[in-house]
Motif scaffolding. Structure first.
Motif, PDB file in Angstrom:
ATOM      1  N   VAL A  93       0.818  -1.291   0.014  1.00 60.63           N
ATOM      2  CA  VAL A  93      -0.221  -0.088   0.061  1.00 60.63           C
ATOM      3  C   VAL A  93       0.832   1.348  -0.194  1.00 60.63           C
ATOM      4  CG1 VAL A  93      -1.474   1.465   1.469  1.00 60.63           C
ATOM      5  CG2 VAL A  93      -1.929  -1.044   1.098  1.00 60.63           C
ATOM      6  N   LYS A  94       1.993   1.419   0.745  1.00 56.71           N
ATOM      7  CA  LYS A  94       2.771   2.700   0.999  1.00 56.71           C
ATOM      8  C   LYS A  94       3.529   2.547  -0.520  1.00 56.71           C
ATOM      9  CE  LYS A  94       5.564   5.593   3.061  1.00 56.71           C
ATOM     10  NZ  LYS A  94       5.148   6.672   2.210  1.00 56.71           N
ATOM     11  N   GLU A  95       3.970   1.476  -1.063  1.00 58.71           N
ATOM     12  CA  GLU A  95       4.318   1.656  -2.541  1.00 58.71           C
ATOM     13  C   GLU A  95       3.452   2.420  -3.659  1.00 58.71           C
ATOM     14  OE1 GLU A  95       6.030  -1.827  -4.047  1.00 58.71           O
ATOM     15  OE2 GLU A  95       7.313  -2.280  -2.393  1.00 58.71           O
ATOM     16  N   VAL A  96       2.209   1.786  -3.563  1.00 57.29           N
ATOM     17  CA  VAL A  96       1.319   2.389  -4.310  1.00 57.29           C
ATOM     18  C   VAL A  96       0.900   4.003  -4.005  1.00 57.29           C
ATOM     19  CG1 VAL A  96      -1.233   2.189  -5.291  1.00 57.29           C
ATOM     20  CG2 VAL A  96       0.222   0.239  -4.961  1.00 57.29           C
ATOM     21  N   GLU A  97       0.823   4.199  -2.789  1.00 56.72           N
ATOM     22  CA  GLU A  97       0.719   5.432  -2.175  1.00 56.72           C
ATOM     23  C   GLU A  97       1.717   6.626  -2.830  1.00 56.72           C
ATOM     24  OE1 GLU A  97       0.224   5.568   1.981  1.00 56.72           O
ATOM     25  OE2 GLU A  97      -2.054   5.127   1.697  1.00 56.72           O
ATOM     26  N   ASP A  98       3.078   6.142  -2.939  1.00 58.00           N
ATOM     27  CA  ASP A  98       4.097   6.901  -3.155  1.00 58.00           C
ATOM     28  C   ASP A  98       4.175   7.324  -4.823  1.00 58.00           C
ATOM     29  OD1 ASP A  98       5.344   6.874  -0.751  1.00 58.00           O
ATOM     30  OD2 ASP A  98       6.704   5.514  -1.025  1.00 58.00           O
ATOM     31  N   ILE A  99       3.676   6.141  -5.446  1.00 59.19           N
ATOM     32  CA  ILE A  99       3.287   6.398  -6.838  1.00 59.19           C
ATOM     33  C   ILE A  99       1.982   7.500  -7.277  1.00 59.19           C
ATOM     34  CG2 ILE A  99       2.264   5.192  -8.974  1.00 59.19           C
ATOM     35  CD1 ILE A  99       4.142   2.911  -8.281  1.00 59.19           C
ATOM     36  N   LEU A 100       1.139   7.356  -6.315  1.00 58.34           N
ATOM     37  CA  LEU A 100      -0.101   8.138  -6.680  1.00 58.34           C
ATOM     38  C   LEU A 100       0.004   9.506  -5.957  1.00 58.34           C
ATOM     39  CD1 LEU A 100      -2.974   5.518  -5.871  1.00 58.34           C
ATOM     40  CD2 LEU A 100      -1.829   6.285  -8.144  1.00 58.34           C
ATOM     41  N   LYS A 101       0.945   9.856  -4.977  1.00 59.89           N
ATOM     42  CA  LYS A 101       1.002  11.101  -4.484  1.00 59.89           C
ATOM     43  C   LYS A 101       1.716  12.067  -5.283  1.00 59.89           C
ATOM     44  CE  LYS A 101       4.987  10.824  -1.469  1.00 59.89           C
ATOM     45  NZ  LYS A 101       5.351  10.675  -0.302  1.00 59.89           N
TER      46      LYS A 101
END
Length: 104
Positions: A94-102
């Motif tokens: 989830v953290k990896e995906v959040e980093d991409i989306l932010k």
């Protein structure tokens, strides 16, 4: 995980080698910014997600092999770390995906 590094690159706007900040999300290039003129090349989030998805599938496909190598290297460490890794893995994804989306 977002990481930044500095590199001396040729800037098309400055027309010379200048210091740049190169930003990665995991192993995927996110942006390159000239520290002199401020010109920034950024990868679209859709492309980041496409690249992340391809990398993620590769990680899934190679996981059994990587786990076998860990097991052969140090079985005790592997067995002791497994419960924590199973619990924290969803959070790390989830953290990896959040980093991409932010946005920065």
């Amino acid at each position: 995980m977002t990481s930044k590094m500095e590199a001396e690159l040729f800037c098309l706007h400055c027309n010379k080698d200048t210091p740049h900040v190169v930003t990665y999300v995991g192993k995927i290039l996110k942006s390159i910014k000239c520290e002199e003129c401020g010109n920034e090349i950024e990868i679209k989030r859709e492309k980041l997600l496409e690249n992340y998805a391809a990398e993620f599938i590769e990680r899934i496909l190679t996981k059994p092999y990587r786990m076998t190598r860990e097991l052969e290297k140090d079985i005790t460490k592997f067995i002791l770390s497994l419960p924590i890794r199973i619990i924290t893995k969803p959070y790390r994804i989830v953290k990896e995906v959040e980093d991409i989306l932010k946005k920065d």
